[in-house]
Design an enzyme around this catalytic site. Sequence first.
Site, PDB file in Angstrom:
ATOM      1  N   LYS A  62       0.838  -1.211   0.000  1.00  0.00           N
ATOM      2  CA  LYS A  62       0.000   0.000   0.000  1.00  0.00           C
ATOM      3  C   LYS A  62       0.875   1.264   0.000  1.00  0.00           C
ATOM      4  CE  LYS A  62      -3.522   2.767   0.733  1.00  0.00           C
ATOM      5  NZ  LYS A  62      -4.314   3.235  -0.390  1.00  0.00           N
ATOM      6  N   LYS A  71       0.545  11.876   5.293  1.00  0.00           N
ATOM      7  CA  LYS A  71       0.890  10.756   6.202  1.00  0.00           C
ATOM      8  C   LYS A  71       1.468   9.578   5.408  1.00  0.00           C
ATOM      9  CE  LYS A  71      -2.487   8.154   6.851  1.00  0.00           C
ATOM     10  NZ  LYS A  71      -3.059   6.865   6.589  1.00  0.00           N
TER      11      LYS A  71
HETATM   12  N1  LIG Z   1     -10.345   8.413   1.919  1.00  0.00           N
HETATM   13  C1  LIG Z   1      -9.754   7.661   1.004  1.00  0.00           C
HETATM   14  O1  LIG Z   1      -9.941   7.850  -0.212  1.00  0.00           O
HETATM   15  C2  LIG Z   1      -8.839   6.533   1.423  1.00  0.00           C
HETATM   16  C3  LIG Z   1      -8.480   5.569   0.474  1.00  0.00           C
HETATM   17  C4  LIG Z   1      -7.662   4.499   0.861  1.00  0.00           C
HETATM   18  C5  LIG Z   1      -7.200   4.430   2.161  1.00  0.00           C
HETATM   19  N2  LIG Z   1      -7.547   5.399   3.072  1.00  0.00           N
HETATM   20  C6  LIG Z   1      -7.028   5.257   4.442  1.00  0.00           C
HETATM   21  O2  LIG Z   1      -8.130   4.896   5.261  1.00  0.00           O
HETATM   22  C7  LIG Z   1      -7.954   5.401   6.600  1.00  0.00           C
HETATM   23  C8  LIG Z   1      -9.185   6.196   6.987  1.00  0.00           C
HETATM   24  O3  LIG Z   1      -9.338   7.255   6.061  1.00  0.00           O
HETATM   25  P1  LIG Z   1     -10.691   8.109   5.957  1.00  0.00           P
HETATM   26  O4  LIG Z   1     -10.587   8.859   4.679  1.00  0.00           O
HETATM   27  O5  LIG Z   1     -11.879   7.257   6.240  1.00  0.00           O
HETATM   28  O6  LIG Z   1     -10.441   9.137   7.162  1.00  0.00           O
HETATM   29  P2  LIG Z   1     -11.475   9.884   8.117  1.00  0.00           P
HETATM   30  O7  LIG Z   1     -12.754  10.171   7.413  1.00  0.00           O
HETATM   31  O8  LIG Z   1     -10.714  11.025   8.687  1.00  0.00           O
HETATM   32  O9  LIG Z   1     -11.784   8.812   9.266  1.00  0.00           O
HETATM   33  C9  LIG Z   1     -10.830   8.501  10.229  1.00  0.00           C
HETATM   34  C10 LIG Z   1     -11.416   7.554  11.243  1.00  0.00           C
HETATM   35  O10 LIG Z   1     -10.436   7.312  12.264  1.00  0.00           O
HETATM   36  C11 LIG Z   1     -10.997   7.621  13.549  1.00  0.00           C
HETATM   37  N3  LIG Z   1      -9.958   8.109  14.450  1.00  0.00           N
HETATM   38  C12 LIG Z   1      -9.009   9.036  14.180  1.00  0.00           C
HETATM   39  N4  LIG Z   1      -8.214   9.230  15.255  1.00  0.00           N
HETATM   40  C13 LIG Z   1      -8.687   8.400  16.225  1.00  0.00           C
HETATM   41  C14 LIG Z   1      -8.290   8.122  17.553  1.00  0.00           C
HETATM   42  N5  LIG Z   1      -7.239   8.746  18.106  1.00  0.00           N
HETATM   43  N6  LIG Z   1      -9.001   7.215  18.250  1.00  0.00           N
HETATM   44  C15 LIG Z   1     -10.059   6.574  17.696  1.00  0.00           C
HETATM   45  N7  LIG Z   1     -10.490   6.790  16.427  1.00  0.00           N
HETATM   46  C16 LIG Z   1      -9.811   7.690  15.712  1.00  0.00           C
HETATM   47  C17 LIG Z   1     -12.031   8.684  13.249  1.00  0.00           C
HETATM   48  O11 LIG Z   1     -12.935   8.815  14.324  1.00  0.00           O
HETATM   49  P3  LIG Z   1     -13.815  10.173  14.477  1.00  0.00           P
HETATM   50  O12 LIG Z   1     -14.990  10.002  13.566  1.00  0.00           O
HETATM   51  O13 LIG Z   1     -14.167  10.202  15.913  1.00  0.00           O
HETATM   52  O14 LIG Z   1     -12.918  11.318  14.067  1.00  0.00           O
HETATM   53  C18 LIG Z   1     -12.651   8.114  11.973  1.00  0.00           C
HETATM   54  O15 LIG Z   1     -13.518   7.058  12.271  1.00  0.00           O
HETATM   55  C19 LIG Z   1      -6.651   6.205   6.567  1.00  0.00           C
HETATM   56  O16 LIG Z   1      -5.598   5.408   7.028  1.00  0.00           O
HETATM   57  C20 LIG Z   1      -6.483   6.524   5.081  1.00  0.00           C
HETATM   58  O17 LIG Z   1      -5.124   6.752   4.747  1.00  0.00           O
HETATM   59  C21 LIG Z   1      -8.366   6.423   2.741  1.00  0.00           C
END
Ligand SMILES: NC(=O)c1ccc[n+]([C@@H]2O[C@H](COP(=O)([O-])OP(=O)(O)OC[C@H]3O[C@@H](n4cnc5c(N)ncnc54)[C@H](OP(=O)(O)O)[C@@H]3O)[C@@H](O)[C@H]2O)c1
Length: 288
Positions: free
Chosen positions: A172, A240
């Site tokens: 990844k 990140k």
């Molecule tokens: N978005 C994309 O297109 C994409 C594609 C592939 C991979 N990813 C990867 O997928 C992951 C999530 O991305 P996302 O886009 O879904 O991000 P996001 O919308 O910011 O969601 C992040 C999640 O992590 C939780 N979180 C963050 N800090 C935390 C903590 N200290 N304790 C407990 N929960 C915590 C958040 O909870 P809260 O709701 O309480 O903030 C939320 O549920 C990342 O690693 C990203 O690199 C994303």
Amino acid sequence: MLSERIGFIGLGIMGQKMARNLLRHQPINVYNRTKDRAAMLIQGGATWYDSPSTLAQASQIIFIMVTDDQALREVVLGDEGVLAGIQPGTLVVDHSTVSPQVTQELAERVRQRGGSWADAPVTGGDIGADQATLTIMVGADARDFQRVEPYLQQMGKRILHVGAVGQGQTLKLVSNMVSALNLMAAAEGLQFGLHQGLDLKDMETVMSFGSAQSYELSKILDRLKRDDFTPGFSVANRLKDLRLAIEMAQQNQFSADLGRCALPLYQKHAETGHMDLDESSYVKRWDD
Ligand SMILES: NC(=O)c1ccc[n+]([C@@H]2O[C@H](COP(=O)([O-])OP(=O)(O)OC[C@H]3O[C@@H](n4cnc5c(N)ncnc54)[C@H](OP(=O)(O)O)[C@@H]3O)[C@@H](O)[C@H]2O)c1
């Protein structure tokens, strides 16, 4: 219907959609730090738990989708984390993009409690999560992969077993470094052309059907036309992942030359007020 009790922790942009796709096929337990983000899933029949530990007590396979190393540590090792409630035989499946080292460390902690770990990061963005067309790259023992594969099929289209625990994250990070470089190259090229007095539409026609074509080029053109930079994949997450890839290269004595050049440029973009925008907002760097 598959028969294991499953749970999902982390209902952000990606996690909400992935959990909803699982819920279409069987019951699911859910937890998110901010409960509001679970509302639609609860309305749809998901069972809410107040902590990762109580969810872990009630689940045999636990899917996790949180931001980064720190968030993952908190949901696994925290006072009310997964480890505090995990039952022997439980499989933890981490979809977050995090470092291979933290993956190994947490996998070992879970093993000590009689469970096992699969790293299963995804690619395909929020649209892939929504449409259940993600590509999911899995680092796991063969038996754990077989166990979880039918559930991964409910969230993705291409499910690959790429090696032992940690190898999913390694692939990844390599893949994301390439897409970061594509993104930055496409943004710079478009802005270079505009600077030289070229028309954006002409550039779109030539570049979209020629060798400059890329997923990231299409994404930037779409975002520019709509002037919409609300995050699908945030600048914070893009930064990140680029950092993690460069760290992995340094730790393993690989000279990731382009990646190392790109990192400070993207970091500057993030630090100048763009952290919460979509990754494609890098194209605005020359406007500021
Ligand atoms: N978005 C994309 O297109 C994409 C594609 C592939 C991979 N990813 C990867 O997928 C992951 C999530 O991305 P996302 O886009 O879904 O991000 P996001 O919308 O910011 O969601 C992040 C999640 O992590 C939780 N979180 C963050 N800090 C935390 C903590 N200290 N304790 C407990 N929960 C915590 C958040 O909870 P809260 O709701 O309480 O903030 C939320 O549920 C990342 O690693 C990203 O690199 C994303």
